[in-house]
Design a protein around this motif. Structure first.
Motif: not given
Length: 504
Positions: A201-205, A223-224, A228-242
């Motif tokens: 469905e998607w791939a991300t780093t 998905l946390a 990082a907080l990811l959009n689980a529909q497409d793998g985009r990073t919504i927010k980096k929180m460290n």
């Protein structure tokens, strides 16, 4: 009497002679060959469309008194128009050809132009690449030669029906990984489109060397992972929180598990803005790995390991530590804490070599209800029916009523995950991710990236994924890779679509 006989013979001889002369062309004018002087014929009127027919009615000017003369017909190109012995022309395909009409030694050529009712036919898909179980819609554009012509119905042909299914309305459903072509034919016009079906469905780093315990929102939309907080529909990073992240329902929590002088827990609203925060007590800052803490499903309790003193309960609402939950635990350095999804059972399992430290507690009574010799990483199944343990020699299933081991999948696995569909996923030493039925431990499906498949084909050694997690709805399986070369597109996190597991 003799004279009568001679007379009869004379008459017979004369008749025979007349027949012979007639056959040689020396008979009467009516028996002579018919001469054709000319032919008049008209072809079909325009427009003459494919599949239309037209009856030729040639007029032959000849010497025949009866007017009956044999007429022959011939088409110059039967792929454009054909003609039968009765003079019926059938339009076959767009183009031009001559129909030859012959009578005697005369002939005429009739130019026939065949047009298609359909000037243009186009076919497209809303999504040319979809995942297994996903649907897309076909769009057709049919341009007719005349606005008064009705648009003919469209039917679809699929090159590989095992990959795609298309209904009469043009709705496409992906059945399995692969590629197939869909074609339409309208009159003699054709159009086609190719659709690729993938199970990734998607791939991300996530740009992290670690793959910490992932956390999903209850609705499977987020998905946390790795701070990082990811959009689980497409793998985009919504927010980096460290920070370390966890969900309780659809509410996000974050904190840092390093031993610092001041540590704050943050609670976010639905737009992931900080809604509330409080400084965590000193005790709760003394845990060191993600396996030593867990957030309750309702977000009210944060259970954590406090050094070698046992497991404690932090009240998230007040920010205060209530006390020990597991006071009799001689804490091992690599212990695992697992909380049942119904929030009732807490499993505290010792690391490898510390099986005597494994206990199960009932949080309602605050009492230890069982101990087990199982050790290693653990989690409960989504229905809280089993406690599943990766004990180093296999994946063991403990019934949560008796805590007896009821079944075990032998093998050495880097990681495992359990999902709501009744699935168990394990990493395989060949680089695959294998899915089993939890109740039978029968293999159901294997997943692998293109890079892994290529390495396997070449006989190269392949590293296992290092972590697995199912989405709460059981429709996604996410794998983390330490070695980017065995994932895809230099990504360290791959999300597989599991819809195929639910197709009949």
């Amino acid at each position: 009497m003799k004279m009568r006989t001679a007379w009869n013979k004379t008459i017979m001889s004369a008749l025979v002679l007349m027949i012979i002369l007639g056959s040689m062309g020396f008979g009467s004018a009516s028996a002579a060959a018919v001469k054709v002087y000319g032919i008049q014929a008209a072809g079909p009127p325009m427009p003459f469309y494919v599949k239309n027919t037209f009856q030729l009615k040639p007029k032959v000017n000849s010497s025949s008194k009866t007017g009956s003369v044999k007429v022959r017909y011939k088409s110059g190109n039967v792929e454009v128009a054909s003609v039968n012995s009765a003079g019926v022309i059938t339009a076959v395909g767009a183009g031009r050809t001559n129909i030859e009409v012959t009578a005697g030694d005369k002939s005429v050529q009739l130019l026939v132009t065949v047009k298609s009712k359909v000037k243009e036919a186009n076919l497209s898909a809303a999504k040319p690449k979809i995942t297994v179980g996903e649907q897309t819609k076909l769009s057709t554009r049919i341009v007719m030669d005349s606005s008064i012509l009705p648009v003919p119905p469209v039917s679809y042909q699929v090159s590989d029906p095992s990959v795609l299914f298309v209904d009469a309305s043009g709705n496409v459903t992906a059945l399995k990984e692969g590629k197939a072509e869909i074609k339409i034919r309208v009159e003699e016009k054709t159009a086609k489109v190719s659709i690729e079906v993938t199970d990734i469905e998607w791939a991300t780093t996530t740009d992290q060397s670690r793959f910490e315990r992932p956390a999903w929102s209850a609705d499977s939309k987020y998905l946390a992972l790795n701070g990082a907080l990811l959009n689980a529909q497409d793998g985009r990073t919504i927010k980096k929180m460290n920070n370390d992240l966890a969900f309780a329902g659809n509410t996000l929590y974050s904190w840092n598990n390093e031993d610092q002088d001041h540590e704050t827990m943050l609670i976010y609203d639905s737009a992931f803005r900080v809604q509330r925060k409080f400084e965590m007590p000193e005790e709760s800052r003394k845990f060191y790995t993600e396996s030593r803490y867990v957030l309750s499903p309702d977000g009210q309790h944060f259970y954590f390991q406090y050094g070698d003193r046992g497991i404690f309960d932090l009240d998230v609402q007040s920010g205060e530590v209530w006390g020990q939950v597991a006071p009799d635990v001689d804490t091992a350095w690599d212990m695992t804490i697992a909380l049942s999804p119904n929030g009732q059972l807490l499993a505290v399992l010792g690391g490898y070599g510390y099986s005597d430290h494994s206990r199960i507690y009932d949080l309602r009574s605050g009492q230890m209800v069982s101990s087990t010799t199982q050790q290693g990483a653990a989690e409960f199944t989504p229905d809280s029916k089993y406690l599943v343990v990766n004990n180093g020699s296999g994946i063991a299933f403990l019934d949560t009523q008796s805590f007896a081991t009821v079944r075990e999948l032998p093998g050495e696995f880097e990681d495992f995950a359990v999902g709501v569909g009744g699935w168990l996923a394990v990493t395989n030493e060949n680089g695959n991710v294998d899915v089993y039925d939890i109740e039978t431990l029968e293999p159901v499906r294997s997943y692998a990236t293109k890079a892994t498949k290529q390495a396997q084909k070449m006989g190269n050694t392949v590293d296992q994924p290092i972590s697995l997690t199912f989405s709460p709805d059981g429709r996604k399986l996410v794998a983390g890779y330490a070695n980017y070369s065995y994932s895809d597109n230099s990504a360290d996190t791959i999300c597989w679509n599991l819809n195929e597991l639910y197709l009949d």
